[in-house]
Design a protein around this motif. Sequence first.
Motif: not given
Ligand code: BES
Length: 638
Positions: A338, A308, A399
């Motif tokens: 992903e 991801h 997502y």
């Molecule tokens: N960019 C995001 C995390 C994020 C989004 C932080 C919006 C702050 C504001 C990161 O890429 C993400 O999506 N993380 C996920 C991972 C998962 C979907 C595999 C998470 O933290 O759960």
Amino acid sequence: MTTIPSPIDQATQSNYLDVRSTHIELDWTVDWSQRIIRGTATHSVIANKDNVDKVILDTSYLVVKKCSLASPDGRHHQDLDFALAPKRHPVLGSALTISLPHALSRGDSTRVSIEYATTDECTALGWLDANQTDSKRYPFVYSQCQAIHCRSLIPVMDTPAVKATYHARVRSTLPILLSARRTSPDLDSGVPEIDGTEHTYEWDQPIAIPSYLIAIAGGELEFRPLGDRTGIWAEPGVVDKCADEFRSDAERMVQTAEQLCGPYRWGRYDALVLPSSFPYGGMENPNMTFLTPALIVGDKSQVDVIAHEASHSWHGNDVSVSGWSSFWLNEGWTTYTERLVALKLHGPATRDFEYIQGNKAMTDDLKRFDRDGMRKAQRLHIPYEFGEDPDEFYSSVAYDKGANFLYYLEKLVGGLDVFNPYQQQFIRDFVGQSVTTEQWEKHFWAYWSQFPEKERVLREQVDWDAWLNGEGLELPVKMEYDTTLADRAYSLASSWDSARSLSRSELAKKFSKADLAGFSSNQIVLFLETLGTQKTYDKAVVEAVEEAYRFNENANPEIKLRWFLFSLKAGLYAPEAAHWIRNQGRMKYCRPTYRAIYQVDPDLARQTFREYGVGFLHPIARRLIAQELGLDGKKDKQ
Ligand code: BES
Ligand code: ZN
């Protein structure tokens, strides 16, 4: 075309439409004892129009000491008038207006330097005492700037519409990492010994990035290489375990993403495993993905987080968004990609299994937002009003609705072989830029107009408005998935469901640990989620599940989360859940668990938060959880 409101970013007070920052020079000292970062940020700016006589930057809880105009060599400074907005906007912070001595004409550039310091109200930085780290020897600091927290670390045009390169020089007694390429000490010399003296670390990010991708971490950190351009950073006591977890996957995931998206422009791809208070599973900081240590479960079941975050290198970091309304373009494309990586590495059943799992999370979020005033969070494209906080709208809708939309389009045009060239073209056409959903849509139609047959199908079939602006609990179309990997989890859940009226001893006879033989941890997750979405169970059934499978002893946080959400619905195991979240800072785990404990035993939830949460959680998590527990999230007011 779908009508979509203003393309202007509603979460910045900067005058980024008049003038934009193209490069940021950071000169910092990490003051470990005061828990602040102080120094200067120098912006190279260029005017987008004539008569620009000021630069307005976002700040939040910063102390600004001085602003000046810097000569190109940085030696001479001319003091500038500046004003911090007297009243802070509760979400957006305090605009910093810097007056320029001469108005700029379109295309003119200059350099503006701000001397400042962060404060203890900084929302980007999480500071940990030595005893909150693995070795308990040294303190630790790390940032989380997405969505709008960079402004509490740097005075900056804090909008993803503006992309700038950066260079940082950081003095610190502990090793420092940034979302950039390390230039000093050079890559061959490793990090200097921790000897009580200050060292200078220099990092350079030559690719223009939005402010939310600037990131820093500092502490006792060690490196282990994984592949030619991949490696892992973590505290010394855990770094080998981390390397083992990712060794076989990191490099091939980046390679697979490259085959799908085009060349990787960034050079190295390293990841840093943080202490457990890190609020996300992963964060795509360029060159240095930040990860939660909760991924290190020993069975590699969580490595898809690397797929991801690596996929963000193209979707989000190469092609960025012009405002948080289009956040789904980052996360939807990335989640879609992903799962393509999963397809290439593990086959179609694994890809679809991820969609099945994602749909559960999405449905929960859609339900959570199903009340007046919040329904716009059910949309893919969220029409933000000025000053709304993107953190409060964060959910899996971007997502999973996003990835499903793209998967649906892929199926309509005839599959991946037809759709992937389009994805690559989209990336090539917008690399280095920030786009709105509208621009994406326009490009989409322009691309498919080359293939009239496909275009006709798309025009006939796709309810564009329902996908982008639709609310409610369902996707606009019913998606069909390959359920091969889900079926065993479904059937075990339904055996439990049909046995629910049996006595404890009958249940104990019927079910045992052997039921889970051959289940991956993600299949156990799906089993628990399926159980949990059926009716609420009697305590006796929940206890029988525990007797059969011993989930209270399971160390996998994905399983733990679903287990507690299931058991707490029957009012069981609140103390075990409260104990578990004492040191779970990933919001995916601690937020719903706090919420569920709060339903069962509000005092326990609040007490756990006060005693363990407040000093440990990252400020973003602290605030959001405090809100849900009806408390004030400030550190000193508990
Ligand atoms: N960019 C995001 C995390 C994020 C989004 C932080 C919006 C702050 C504001 C990161 O890429 C993400 O999506 N993380 C996920 C991972 C998962 C979907 C595999 C998470 O933290 O759960
Ligand atoms: Zn993401």
